[in-house]
Design an enzyme around this catalytic site. Sequence first.
Site, PDB file in Angstrom:
ATOM      1  N   ARG A  93       5.224 -12.968   9.772  1.00  0.00           N
ATOM      2  CA  ARG A  93       5.861 -11.700   9.442  1.00  0.00           C
ATOM      3  C   ARG A  93       7.216 -11.619  10.142  1.00  0.00           C
ATOM      4  O   ARG A  93       7.480 -12.332  11.106  1.00  0.00           O
ATOM      5  CB  ARG A  93       4.969 -10.525   9.814  1.00  0.00           C
ATOM      6  CG  ARG A  93       4.711 -10.356  11.297  1.00  0.00           C
ATOM      7  CD  ARG A  93       3.595  -9.362  11.586  1.00  0.00           C
ATOM      8  NE  ARG A  93       3.950  -8.005  11.243  1.00  0.00           N
ATOM      9  CZ  ARG A  93       3.328  -7.284  10.297  1.00  0.00           C
ATOM     10  NH1 ARG A  93       2.337  -7.785   9.609  1.00  0.00           N
ATOM     11  NH2 ARG A  93       3.694  -6.048  10.066  1.00  0.00           N
TER      12      ARG A  93
ATOM     13  N   LYS B 169       4.137   0.377   9.697  1.00  0.00           N
ATOM     14  CA  LYS B 169       4.145   1.639   8.951  1.00  0.00           C
ATOM     15  C   LYS B 169       3.539   2.775   9.764  1.00  0.00           C
ATOM     16  O   LYS B 169       3.980   3.908   9.667  1.00  0.00           O
ATOM     17  CB  LYS B 169       3.408   1.464   7.626  1.00  0.00           C
ATOM     18  CG  LYS B 169       4.381   1.211   6.488  1.00  0.00           C
ATOM     19  CD  LYS B 169       3.733   1.384   5.145  1.00  0.00           C
ATOM     20  CE  LYS B 169       2.916   0.172   4.798  1.00  0.00           C
ATOM     21  NZ  LYS B 169       2.435   0.172   3.425  1.00  0.00           N
TER      22      LYS B 169
ATOM     23  N   GLU C  98       0.875  -1.167   0.000  1.00  0.00           N
ATOM     24  CA  GLU C  98       0.000   0.000   0.000  1.00  0.00           C
ATOM     25  C   GLU C  98       0.915   1.221   0.000  1.00  0.00           C
ATOM     26  O   GLU C  98       1.799   1.334   0.852  1.00  0.00           O
ATOM     27  CB  GLU C  98      -0.882  -0.007   1.252  1.00  0.00           C
ATOM     28  CG  GLU C  98      -1.801   1.184   1.260  1.00  0.00           C
ATOM     29  CD  GLU C  98      -2.752   1.231   2.448  1.00  0.00           C
ATOM     30  OE1 GLU C  98      -2.753   0.305   3.277  1.00  0.00           O
ATOM     31  OE2 GLU C  98      -3.493   2.238   2.533  1.00  0.00           O
TER      32      GLU C  98
HETATM   33  P1  ATP Z   1       1.620  -2.202   8.250  1.00  0.00           P
HETATM   34  O1  ATP Z   1       0.832  -3.296   8.900  1.00  0.00           O
HETATM   35  O2  ATP Z   1       2.827  -1.760   9.009  1.00  0.00           O
HETATM   36  O3  ATP Z   1       0.803  -1.047   7.755  1.00  0.00           O
HETATM   37  P2  ATP Z   1       1.332  -3.575   5.862  1.00  0.00           P
HETATM   38  O4  ATP Z   1       1.510  -5.023   5.981  1.00  0.00           O
HETATM   39  O5  ATP Z   1      -0.074  -3.112   5.849  1.00  0.00           O
HETATM   40  O6  ATP Z   1       2.223  -2.883   6.951  1.00  0.00           O
HETATM   41  P3  ATP Z   1       1.664  -3.312   3.070  1.00  0.00           P
HETATM   42  O7  ATP Z   1       2.164  -2.198   2.255  1.00  0.00           O
HETATM   43  O8  ATP Z   1       0.248  -3.703   2.926  1.00  0.00           O
HETATM   44  O9  ATP Z   1       2.010  -2.974   4.581  1.00  0.00           O
HETATM   45  O10 ATP Z   1       2.590  -4.585   2.865  1.00  0.00           O
HETATM   46  C1  ATP Z   1       2.899  -5.122   1.603  1.00  0.00           C
HETATM   47  C2  ATP Z   1       3.237  -6.569   1.772  1.00  0.00           C
HETATM   48  O11 ATP Z   1       4.335  -6.726   2.664  1.00  0.00           O
HETATM   49  C3  ATP Z   1       2.073  -7.338   2.347  1.00  0.00           C
HETATM   50  O12 ATP Z   1       1.898  -8.531   1.599  1.00  0.00           O
HETATM   51  C4  ATP Z   1       2.501  -7.635   3.746  1.00  0.00           C
HETATM   52  O13 ATP Z   1       1.990  -8.866   4.191  1.00  0.00           O
HETATM   53  C5  ATP Z   1       4.019  -7.676   3.648  1.00  0.00           C
HETATM   54  N1  ATP Z   1       4.616  -7.305   4.923  1.00  0.00           N
HETATM   55  C6  ATP Z   1       4.413  -6.176   5.620  1.00  0.00           C
HETATM   56  N2  ATP Z   1       5.080  -6.199   6.791  1.00  0.00           N
HETATM   57  C7  ATP Z   1       5.743  -7.385   6.834  1.00  0.00           C
HETATM   58  C8  ATP Z   1       6.609  -8.020   7.778  1.00  0.00           C
HETATM   59  N3  ATP Z   1       6.930  -7.425   8.928  1.00  0.00           N
HETATM   60  N4  ATP Z   1       7.091  -9.238   7.476  1.00  0.00           N
HETATM   61  C9  ATP Z   1       6.773  -9.831   6.318  1.00  0.00           C
HETATM   62  N5  ATP Z   1       5.967  -9.306   5.395  1.00  0.00           N
HETATM   63  C10 ATP Z   1       5.443  -8.093   5.633  1.00  0.00           C
HETATM   64 MG    MG Z   2      -1.470  -4.043   4.352  1.00  0.00          MG
END
Ligand code: ATP
Ligand code: MG
Length: 563
Positions: free
Chosen positions: A267, A277, A41
């Site tokens: 994760r 984020k 995102e």
């Molecule tokens: P946040 O929860 O901090 O807002 P997010 O997961 O919503 O992060 P996205 O931009 O949606 O952020 O993430 C893109 C991809 O990266 C998604 O498929 C998500 O599952 C993966 N991702 C995000 N954080 C992690 C992590 N700590 N470990 C592994 N994969 C991750």
């Molecule tokens: Mg997300």
Amino acid sequence: MTTSDTETDTPQEPRDFIRERVRSDLTTGTMSQVVTRFPPEPNGYLHLGHAKSICLNFGVAKEFEGRCNLRFDDTNPAKEEQEFINAISEDVNWLGFKWDDEPKYASDYFDTLFGWAEQLIEAGKAYVDDLTADEIREYRGSLTEPGRESPYRVRSVEENLDIFRRMKAGEFPDGAKVLRAKIDMASGNINLRDPVIYRIVHKSHPRTGDTWCIYPTYDFAHGQSDAIEGITHSLCTLEFEDHRPLYEWLIENLPTPASPKQYEFARLNLGYTVLSKRKLTQLVQENHVNGWDDPRMPTISGLRRRGIPAVTIRDFISRLGVTKSESIVDPSLLDHCVREHLNKAAQRRMGVLRPLKVVIENYPEDQVEELDAVNSPEDEAAGSRKVSFSREIYIERDDFMEDAPKKFFRLAPGREVRLRYAYYVTCTDVIKDDAGEVVELRCTYDPETKGGDSPDGRKVKGTLHWVSAKTAVNAEIRLYSHLFTDENTAKLEDFLAAINPDSLEVLSDCKLEASLGEWPVGSTVQFERMGYFTTDLDSQDGALVFNRSMALRDTWAKIQAKG
Ligand code: ATP
Ligand code: MG
């Protein structure tokens, strides 16, 4: 300078349950090619957690000769910006991965998704709800109580279609109505209790501008985008496990061109930092750090600026593996990967971080010698360079002790040490200021020991780095340590209270050997005995700035700890 590191590894055997699955799907002929996607995102910069997802999605596609899309999940214009789209693309590239074709956007599919939502309504499987967000939450029930049906659940197909189209036309304010899938308010899985699939957001979108004022939710956009792109394995983190039944329900109940499958993995959590984020955004917006690429940040851009090579991030991620169990990873594993790589890749130079002046009294006033210094003990091809030696030099303040214990093998009154590539010197006098602080040392040198050995076989235990005062270049050096004092920041009520006040130390009067004056921005070098340093983009002509990318292990600290 470090060697190029654009190669990504190609392991032959499956190393985790996802690769096992892909291998088996390909061998049984369930599919002919694996297609994955990385779906960020664009509401912030990428961090090490994303690197795990990137290495997995792009890595699997590469290893099994498939494709991986970069798809921006841009369904919430309230938080998304072009700046983030650009930064994310740059970071994925820098990590060494190439997406298939052009980047994709969930917003490319808004027309299709809207049409599918209308079809759900027509099939009696979606309805417009006028309850407020709070009421919807209240009606949803809990893990122990079933939900209650909204009074609007019984609206006719015609009325639903009419209102949904008027929502699209902009007749209603934000939050006035939502479109919900009609599934089962008594389901044991809360995600199936009539999830919201469209909401009203009157906000300009970075790509679609003001065309839309209703936007699909993550759940409605994600799986359908996967299906449109022919994704075979939709890999996401464990918190989406409970969403999988909804993912499957939507694929089953919509005329999607394909049926992707979702798989979940744990994760990445990293000690002494935050990988959320929301929290990283807060650190930036409230100026706890100097932007998204502050070298203390666990962002890809922060790590890059600090001088952490992409290859070491891939190595780190690959050592972690992919599992279904959550843990907090010790950041020293990344440090180890970085040291292992830079030890081979980085050239050696001499730099004094906290200078103490030394005058070599028996060395001729105007004499200058150019001494040979090897550029890398790990790489003969890196060759050698000249370093200039003269009567006045700088050594590291910590390399001198007035009342030195026996095991202190550096300089002390009356003791002899080797100056790297130069001579043996003996400390003969200590000069102090009025406050009693040591400001200068007087030494004598032994001209017979040029190059660092004594013809009479006399041994010294300590070898110090130094820089000639005549030719030294000045630099600012920034030292970094953990951004947080707590290993497990996720459990803290107030994570900001755990910010390490000493995470950044700036040394302003460092002395470097002359060859570092021309060091290009972003290049990494080992200052002998001090660690790995990378020129920062704040460097200007005559005003160099280096970031400490990684410290070397401090053997003296270890000896002291052992007593
Ligand atoms: P946040 O929860 O901090 O807002 P997010 O997961 O919503 O992060 P996205 O931009 O949606 O952020 O993430 C893109 C991809 O990266 C998604 O498929 C998500 O599952 C993966 N991702 C995000 N954080 C992690 C992590 N700590 N470990 C592994 N994969 C991750
Ligand atoms: Mg997300």
